[in-house]
Write a protein that holds these residues in place. Structure first.
Motif, PDB file in Angstrom:
ATOM      1  N   SER A  56       6.494  21.710  61.369  1.00 52.31           N
ATOM      2  CA  SER A  56       4.971  21.875  60.781  1.00 52.31           C
ATOM      3  C   SER A  56       4.142  22.585  61.365  1.00 52.31           C
ATOM      4  O   SER A  56       4.140  23.085  62.606  1.00 52.31           O
ATOM      5  CB  SER A  56       4.379  20.232  61.076  1.00 52.31           C
ATOM      6  OG  SER A  56       3.204  20.437  60.534  1.00 52.31           O
ATOM      7  N   ALA A  57       3.420  23.383  60.642  1.00 52.60           N
ATOM      8  CA  ALA A  57       2.505  24.325  60.977  1.00 52.60           C
ATOM      9  C   ALA A  57       1.511  23.718  61.787  1.00 52.60           C
ATOM     10  O   ALA A  57       0.597  24.355  62.249  1.00 52.60           O
ATOM     11  CB  ALA A  57       2.193  25.222  59.810  1.00 52.60           C
ATOM     12  N   ARG A  58       1.197  22.442  61.484  1.00 54.57           N
ATOM     13  CA  ARG A  58       0.196  21.691  62.122  1.00 54.57           C
ATOM     14  C   ARG A  58       0.298  21.363  63.457  1.00 54.57           C
ATOM     15  O   ARG A  58      -0.509  21.056  64.363  1.00 54.57           O
ATOM     16  CB  ARG A  58      -0.148  20.383  61.436  1.00 54.57           C
ATOM     17  CG  ARG A  58      -0.635  20.584  60.410  1.00 54.57           C
ATOM     18  CD  ARG A  58      -0.883  19.284  59.633  1.00 54.57           C
ATOM     19  NE  ARG A  58       0.407  18.425  59.449  1.00 54.57           N
ATOM     20  CZ  ARG A  58       0.195  17.216  59.009  1.00 54.57           C
ATOM     21  NH1 ARG A  58      -0.732  16.636  58.727  1.00 54.57           N
ATOM     22  NH2 ARG A  58       1.621  16.615  58.893  1.00 54.57           N
ATOM     23  N   ARG A  59       1.590  21.695  64.022  1.00 58.58           N
ATOM     24  CA  ARG A  59       2.166  21.586  65.468  1.00 58.58           C
ATOM     25  C   ARG A  59       1.646  22.781  66.196  1.00 58.58           C
ATOM     26  O   ARG A  59       1.675  23.811  65.920  1.00 58.58           O
ATOM     27  CB  ARG A  59       3.606  21.445  65.768  1.00 58.58           C
ATOM     28  CG  ARG A  59       3.801  19.835  65.188  1.00 58.58           C
ATOM     29  CD  ARG A  59       5.407  19.529  65.592  1.00 58.58           C
ATOM     30  NE  ARG A  59       5.520  19.409  66.927  1.00 58.58           N
ATOM     31  CZ  ARG A  59       6.511  19.599  67.610  1.00 58.58           C
ATOM     32  NH1 ARG A  59       7.616  20.295  66.895  1.00 58.58           N
ATOM     33  NH2 ARG A  59       6.737  19.230  68.954  1.00 58.58           N
ATOM     34  N   SER A  60       1.452  22.605  67.403  1.00 48.06           N
ATOM     35  CA  SER A  60       0.894  23.549  68.588  1.00 48.06           C
ATOM     36  C   SER A  60       2.145  24.622  68.478  1.00 48.06           C
ATOM     37  O   SER A  60       3.461  24.416  68.887  1.00 48.06           O
ATOM     38  CB  SER A  60       0.323  23.181  69.862  1.00 48.06           C
ATOM     39  OG  SER A  60       0.824  24.034  70.791  1.00 48.06           O
ATOM     40  N   PRO A  61       2.162  25.846  68.327  1.00 45.34           N
ATOM     41  CA  PRO A  61       3.130  26.739  68.668  1.00 45.34           C
ATOM     42  C   PRO A  61       3.885  26.663  70.028  1.00 45.34           C
ATOM     43  O   PRO A  61       5.175  26.795  70.150  1.00 45.34           O
ATOM     44  CB  PRO A  61       2.326  28.349  68.648  1.00 45.34           C
ATOM     45  CG  PRO A  61       1.347  27.933  67.448  1.00 45.34           C
ATOM     46  CD  PRO A  61       0.608  26.513  68.089  1.00 45.34           C
ATOM     47  N   ASP A  87       6.885  27.685  57.465  1.00 45.80           N
ATOM     48  CA  ASP A  87       6.486  28.270  56.248  1.00 45.80           C
ATOM     49  C   ASP A  87       7.392  27.625  55.058  1.00 45.80           C
ATOM     50  O   ASP A  87       8.504  27.844  55.092  1.00 45.80           O
ATOM     51  CB  ASP A  87       6.606  29.870  56.113  1.00 45.80           C
ATOM     52  CG  ASP A  87       6.636  30.526  54.676  1.00 45.80           C
ATOM     53  OD1 ASP A  87       5.769  29.648  53.739  1.00 45.80           O
ATOM     54  OD2 ASP A  87       6.617  31.521  54.470  1.00 45.80           O
ATOM     55  N   PRO A  88       6.647  26.681  54.358  1.00 44.65           N
ATOM     56  CA  PRO A  88       7.524  25.955  53.202  1.00 44.65           C
ATOM     57  C   PRO A  88       8.456  26.849  52.473  1.00 44.65           C
ATOM     58  O   PRO A  88       9.386  26.627  51.895  1.00 44.65           O
ATOM     59  CB  PRO A  88       6.391  25.491  52.292  1.00 44.65           C
ATOM     60  CG  PRO A  88       5.233  25.412  53.123  1.00 44.65           C
ATOM     61  CD  PRO A  88       5.410  26.305  54.108  1.00 44.65           C
ATOM     62  N   ALA A  89       8.069  28.270  52.266  1.00 41.64           N
ATOM     63  CA  ALA A  89       8.988  28.946  51.413  1.00 41.64           C
ATOM     64  C   ALA A  89      10.148  29.520  51.898  1.00 41.64           C
ATOM     65  O   ALA A  89      11.218  29.811  51.426  1.00 41.64           O
ATOM     66  CB  ALA A  89       8.130  30.289  51.301  1.00 41.64           C
ATOM     67  N   THR A  90      10.391  29.235  53.484  1.00 39.29           N
ATOM     68  CA  THR A  90      11.518  29.814  53.950  1.00 39.29           C
ATOM     69  C   THR A  90      12.253  28.431  54.666  1.00 39.29           C
ATOM     70  O   THR A  90      13.333  28.691  55.349  1.00 39.29           O
ATOM     71  CB  THR A  90      11.406  30.874  55.138  1.00 39.29           C
ATOM     72  OG1 THR A  90      10.425  30.345  55.917  1.00 39.29           O
ATOM     73  CG2 THR A  90      10.909  31.896  54.457  1.00 39.29           C
ATOM     74  N   GLN A  91      11.611  27.308  54.654  1.00 38.68           N
ATOM     75  CA  GLN A  91      12.141  26.154  55.157  1.00 38.68           C
ATOM     76  C   GLN A  91      13.154  25.477  54.382  1.00 38.68           C
ATOM     77  O   GLN A  91      13.238  25.750  53.302  1.00 38.68           O
ATOM     78  CB  GLN A  91      11.030  25.086  55.335  1.00 38.68           C
ATOM     79  CG  GLN A  91      10.002  25.182  56.356  1.00 38.68           C
ATOM     80  CD  GLN A  91       8.967  24.163  56.610  1.00 38.68           C
ATOM     81  OE1 GLN A  91       8.747  23.285  55.570  1.00 38.68           O
ATOM     82  NE2 GLN A  91       8.467  24.115  57.815  1.00 38.68           N
ATOM     83  N   LYS A  92      13.937  24.956  55.224  1.00 40.81           N
ATOM     84  CA  LYS A  92      15.014  24.117  54.243  1.00 40.81           C
ATOM     85  C   LYS A  92      14.683  23.125  53.530  1.00 40.81           C
ATOM     86  O   LYS A  92      13.482  22.453  53.728  1.00 40.81           O
ATOM     87  CB  LYS A  92      16.115  23.434  55.241  1.00 40.81           C
ATOM     88  CG  LYS A  92      16.702  24.163  56.219  1.00 40.81           C
ATOM     89  CD  LYS A  92      17.673  23.444  57.417  1.00 40.81           C
ATOM     90  CE  LYS A  92      16.631  22.857  58.315  1.00 40.81           C
ATOM     91  NZ  LYS A  92      17.162  21.948  59.273  1.00 40.81           N
ATOM     92  N   PRO A  93      15.027  23.110  52.132  1.00 37.34           N
ATOM     93  CA  PRO A  93      16.299  23.328  51.690  1.00 37.34           C
ATOM     94  C   PRO A  93      16.557  24.943  51.233  1.00 37.34           C
ATOM     95  O   PRO A  93      17.736  25.136  50.742  1.00 37.34           O
ATOM     96  CB  PRO A  93      16.594  22.477  50.349  1.00 37.34           C
ATOM     97  CG  PRO A  93      15.228  22.457  49.792  1.00 37.34           C
ATOM     98  CD  PRO A  93      14.169  22.268  51.127  1.00 37.34           C
ATOM     99  N   ASN A  94      15.644  25.690  51.358  1.00 38.03           N
ATOM    100  CA  ASN A  94      15.876  26.933  51.077  1.00 38.03           C
ATOM    101  C   ASN A  94      17.017  27.572  51.985  1.00 38.03           C
ATOM    102  O   ASN A  94      16.806  27.167  53.258  1.00 38.03           O
ATOM    103  CB  ASN A  94      14.655  27.885  51.500  1.00 38.03           C
ATOM    104  CG  ASN A  94      14.494  29.564  51.075  1.00 38.03           C
ATOM    105  OD1 ASN A  94      15.522  30.070  51.481  1.00 38.03           O
ATOM    106  ND2 ASN A  94      13.696  29.902  50.178  1.00 38.03           N
ATOM    107  N   SER A  95      17.781  28.291  51.754  1.00 36.65           N
ATOM    108  CA  SER A  95      18.900  28.884  52.468  1.00 36.65           C
ATOM    109  C   SER A  95      18.627  30.007  53.694  1.00 36.65           C
ATOM    110  O   SER A  95      19.534  30.523  54.218  1.00 36.65           O
ATOM    111  CB  SER A  95      20.180  29.411  51.658  1.00 36.65           C
ATOM    112  OG  SER A  95      19.923  30.457  50.785  1.00 36.65           O
ATOM    113  N   TYR A  96      17.251  30.525  53.433  1.00 36.55           N
ATOM    114  CA  TYR A  96      16.890  31.482  54.187  1.00 36.55           C
ATOM    115  C   TYR A  96      17.249  31.444  55.665  1.00 36.55           C
ATOM    116  O   TYR A  96      17.849  32.588  56.179  1.00 36.55           O
ATOM    117  CB  TYR A  96      15.296  31.966  54.216  1.00 36.55           C
ATOM    118  CG  TYR A  96      14.891  33.060  55.005  1.00 36.55           C
ATOM    119  CD1 TYR A  96      14.842  34.369  54.661  1.00 36.55           C
ATOM    120  CD2 TYR A  96      14.376  32.642  56.372  1.00 36.55           C
ATOM    121  CE1 TYR A  96      14.607  35.327  55.426  1.00 36.55           C
ATOM    122  CE2 TYR A  96      13.957  33.818  57.005  1.00 36.55           C
ATOM    123  CZ  TYR A  96      13.877  35.287  56.893  1.00 36.55           C
ATOM    124  OH  TYR A  96      13.552  36.024  57.430  1.00 36.55           O
TER     125      TYR A  96
END
Length: 140
Positions: A56-61, A87-96
Motif C-alpha cells: 500500500s502507498a499509505r504504508r511508510s516506505p 503503483d496499482p498500474a504495476t501491481q499484481k495481477p499485472n505481470s510487470y
C-alpha cells in the motif's frame, strides 16, 4: 514440485510471512511454517529465489523496506530480484514485476514458478506465462 524450475518467485504477505490485518496492519517478524526449510532446499538445488509484493502507498516506505529486507535476508533472496510495487498500474495481477524479475535473472517463463496466496498472484502468473502454486500446497 514435480517440475524442476530455475526461478521461484514468492509473494510476501500470506505466503512467506503472516498476513497482516489489512494493508496497513502491523508486520510480524516471523516466517510461516515450512518456509525457511523449503527455501533452503531450493537454494541447495541451485534454484534462484525472488520476491514480488504489492504494498500500500499509505504504508511508510521505511516500514515496507524494513519488512522486505528482513524477509529477503532471512531467506537469502537476491537483492536485485526484489520487486515491490505501490503503483496499482504495476501491481499484481499485472505481470510487470514477474517479467522484470525474469529479465534480471535471465530465466524464461517456462523455467519459472510463482508461489502466492491470492487470486491476484495466480492471475499475474498466468499473464506472465509462468506456472503457479498456492503457498499452502507448496510449503506443506
Amino acid at each position: 514440485m514435480d517440475k524442476q524450475y530455475k526461478l521461484v518467485i514468492f509473494d510476501a504477505d500470506g505466503t512467506l510471512t503472516p498476513f497482516r490485518n489489512g494493508t496497513l496492519g502491523e508486520f510480524s517478524y516471523t516466517l510461516l511454517p515450512g518456509v525457511e526449510q523449503k527455501c533452503a532446499e531450493l537454494r541447495e538445488q541451485g534454484v534462484i529465489l525472488a520476491l514480488a509484493s504489492n504494498q500500500s502507498a499509505r504504508r511508510s516506505p521505511a516500514h515496507v523496506v524494513g519488512q522486505i529486507m528482513w524477509t529477503a535476508g532471512r531467506l537469502q533472496l537476491r537483492p536485485d530480484l526484489l520487486q515491490v510495487s505501490v503503483d496499482p498500474a504495476t501491481q499484481k495481477p499485472n505481470s510487470y514485476m514477474l517479467l522484470e524479475i525474469m529479465r534480471k535473472a535471465s530465466v524464461s517463463p517456462e523455467e519459472t514458478l510463482m508461489v502466492g496466496d491470492a487470486s491476484t498472484d495466480e492471475e499475474a502468473a498466468q499473464a506472465a506465462g509462468v506456472d503457479f502454486c498456492y503457498a499452502a500446497a507448496f510449503f506443506k
